[in-house]
Scaffold this active site. Structure first.
Site, PDB file in Angstrom:
ATOM      1  N   GLU A 326       0.799  -1.228   0.000  1.00 40.63           N
ATOM      2  CA  GLU A 326       0.000   0.000   0.000  1.00 40.63           C
ATOM      3  C   GLU A 326       0.834   1.283   0.000  1.00 40.63           C
ATOM      4  OE1 GLU A 326      -4.038  -1.473   2.240  1.00 40.63           O
ATOM      5  OE2 GLU A 326      -2.433  -0.776   3.538  1.00 40.63           O
TER       6      GLU A 326
HETATM    7  C1  TNX Z   1      -4.322  -4.064   5.242  1.00 39.72           C
HETATM    8  S1  TNX Z   1      -2.769  -6.488   4.673  1.00 39.72           S
HETATM    9  C2  TNX Z   1      -3.013  -3.810   5.601  1.00 39.72           C
HETATM   10  C3  TNX Z   1      -2.719  -3.366   6.980  1.00 39.72           C
HETATM   11  C4  TNX Z   1      -3.953  -3.211   7.792  1.00 39.72           C
HETATM   12  C5  TNX Z   1      -4.902  -4.343   7.496  1.00 39.72           C
HETATM   13  C6  TNX Z   1      -6.120  -4.330   8.348  1.00 39.72           C
HETATM   14  C7  TNX Z   1      -1.699  -5.385   4.430  1.00 39.72           C
HETATM   15  C8  TNX Z   1      -0.489  -5.794   3.776  1.00 39.72           C
HETATM   16  N1  TNX Z   1      -1.938  -4.118   4.815  1.00 39.72           N
HETATM   17  O1  TNX Z   1      -1.955  -2.198   6.978  1.00 39.72           O
HETATM   18  O2  TNX Z   1      -3.597  -3.203   9.134  1.00 39.72           O
HETATM   19  O3  TNX Z   1      -5.283  -4.285   6.148  1.00 39.72           O
HETATM   20  O4  TNX Z   1      -6.854  -5.491   8.167  1.00 39.72           O
END
Ligand code: TNX
Length: 521
Positions: A326
């Site tokens: 992300e």
């Molecule tokens: C997505 S899964 C994220 C996290 C959040 C999570 C909450 C991922 C690689 N990144 O930063 O904590 O969702 O479910």
């Protein structure tokens, strides 16, 4: 008179043990063979014998002694040498493990002549010890002297894992958990033969690991957690202590300081890591901060190098998790440049990099780089492509589909804690999938293993961590360990009572868990 009192005495010494429990082990062993003969009964002169390198077998012997001494009231000395009748033997030798399963396999045999656990490694012995533990009554767990003898039903178990990497992730960035809390969690996951604890050490809300040369990362970046409560961090020495504690329990720590996104805490500590030079201030909301290290700042590269090299030195095993999910504010080229930089530094340190699936965007990863899939059990095109990229580059994959493996999602029958962007995830859901059936043509050989990530935006205490992890992690542990013939659907109705039996142990230990309505209490 004399007769009567003699009978009475004998009676007192020989109070019958409760009926031997049916063999009920989670995760289900590969092979459980009933053995003719009587149960093993622990007597006062029993010893825990080590046959093999005591530095390897010692920690397992001590854990077994710590379990059995209070409940039996016996001395149970740990002694090197060959076993005699009535002893518990831990035998460490290359040919002791089931063929082809030296890394973690073990053989366990119990009957009236003794208990013997054979393995080729300390990890195998540890696994065998955890199985033996589940063959004993749950009451051994609470540390009180029992009024009946400890017995183990006559049995032979040959056992080894399906996947090498059976992991849970704890996010200590959104909420911080102390060394003691992390160690308590390690004790619990080890009981399920989970052999990896991925620690998510940095995110927007906090930076939790001391990095030499960058003191403000922890002094400033470690101050808070979600909601602005006090945070915390581990010194490198404390972290090394966690690593050692885990290793004695066959748990490998895989550290991750997520970069270049989710880095609000680092940017606040060192504004020179931002593009405009302005510290954004603490980020204490639950939602991600949309932050990233400035792609064109040389400081970001200097930070990345220091972090990766120091984490590599602290990481005990072959893996280092680079994060990489992300990321906002980067062009595709900037992203792949940054991740190729960090993965090559990891490789230079002798580590195999693991990254969240986004890392698959690069086609110049070090050979063998591992991708962690966090898409659904029914993957979309992009997920398929990203994961194929790791396989094309000689790597393998770790599976964390949020609809079955995310331990931060709400339970279907209790939404008091957790997020719900992936829907709910119940014990039966966590059990109803197969790692070799997600991607067409990707079988066991290309799957390094599985992980249940426990993000902690809504999770503030270790009791809440336990509530979210258990009992779902029991289902994931079995998916990761136990064979699934032909990838067939597992039988939840067979699994569920075993899991309930396992949870009696947690009840004795005071470990919190969710009384899921999926289970036959
Ligand atoms: C997505 S899964 C994220 C996290 C959040 C999570 C909450 C991922 C690689 N990144 O930063 O904590 O969702 O479910």
């Amino acid at each position: 008179m004399l007769m009567a009192s003699a009978t009475g005495l004998a009676g007192a010494a020989l109070i019958a043990a409760p009926p031997a429990p049916a063999i009920s082990v989670v995760p289900q062993p590969v092979e459980v063979i009933g053995v003719r003969g009587d149960a093993f009964r622990l007597d006062s002169d029993a010893r825990i014998m080590i046959d093999g390198d005591p530095r390897e077998a010692g920690p397992v012997a001590r854990q077994l002694a710590d379990l059995l001494r209070p409940s039996s009231g016996f001395e149970l000395p740990i002694v090197r040498g060959a076993a005699e009748p009535g002893d518990i033997a831990l035998v460490l030798a290359a040919d002791e493990a089931p063929d082809g399963h030296a890394a973690e396999g073990y053989r366990l045999r119990a009957d009236e002549s003794g208990v013997r656990i054979g393995a080729a490694t300390a990890a195998g012995l540890s696994n065998g010890m955890q199985s033996l533990r589940q063959l004993l009554p749950a009451a051994v767990e609470d540390g009180h002297l029992l009024s009946y003898p400890l017995e183990v039903v006559a049995v032979e178990i040959n056992d080894y894992p399906r996947f090498a990497y059976r992991s849970v992730m704890l996010d200590v960035a959104r909420h911080f958990f102390s060394v003691l809390e992390v160690e308590r969690f390690i004790d619990e996951i080890a009981m399920l033969k989970i052999n990896t604890l991925h620690l998510h050490l940095a995110n927007d809300q906090g930076w939790r690991i001391e990095i030499e040369g960058w003191p403000l990362l922890t002094e400033v970046g470690g101050l808070f957690e979600v909601d602005g409560n006090p945070g915390g961090f581990y010194t490198q020495q404390e972290f090394a202590g966690i690593v050692d504690y885990a290793a004695e329990r066959n748990v490998m720590i895989v550290p991750e300081a997520n970069m270049p996104g989710h880095t609000h805490a680092a940017l606040t500590a060192y504004p020179e890591l931002t593009c405009d030079g302005v510290a954004p201030g603490p980020h204490t909301l639950m939602a991600g901060g949309g932050s990233s290290l400035c792609p064109t700042s040389g400081e970001a590269e200097r930070l990345a190098e220091d972090v990766i090299r120091q984490l590599a030195a602290l990481a005990p095993g072959p893996y280092l998790h680079l994060g990489g999910d992300e990321v906002s504010g980067y062009t595709d080229d900037e992203y792949t440049y940054f991740m190729e930089l960090t993965s090559s530094i990891a490789a230079d340190e002798g580590k195999t990099a693991i990254g969240w699936q986004e890392l698959g965007a690069s086609d110049e990863l070090p050979i063998g780089t591992i991708g962690q899939y966090w898409g659904y059990t029914e993957p979309n095109e992009q997920g398929i492509e990203l994961m194929q990229s790791f396989l094309n580059q000689g790597g393998a994959i770790v599976l964390s589909p949020p609809d079955v493996a995310y331990l931060d999602q709400v339970y279907p029958d209790d939404d008091s804690l957790g997020l719900e962007w992936a829907g709910s995830n119940g014990v039966a859901d966590a059990y109803d999938w197969d790692p070799a059936s997600i991607f067409e043509g990707v079988g066991d050989d290309q799957v390094l293993g599985i992980e249940g990530p426990l993000w902690t935006e809504t999770i503030d205490t270790i009791e809440d961590v336990e509530f979210m992890a258990f009992p779902r992690l029991g289902a994931l542990a079995e998916i990761g360990w136990s064979p699934a013939p032909g990838g067939a659907h597992r039988d939840f109705d067979e699994f569920a009572p075993r899991l309930v039996t396992f949870l009696e142990r947690f009840e004795q230990l005071g470990v919190n868990f969710h009384r899921s309505s999926d289970l036959p209490w």
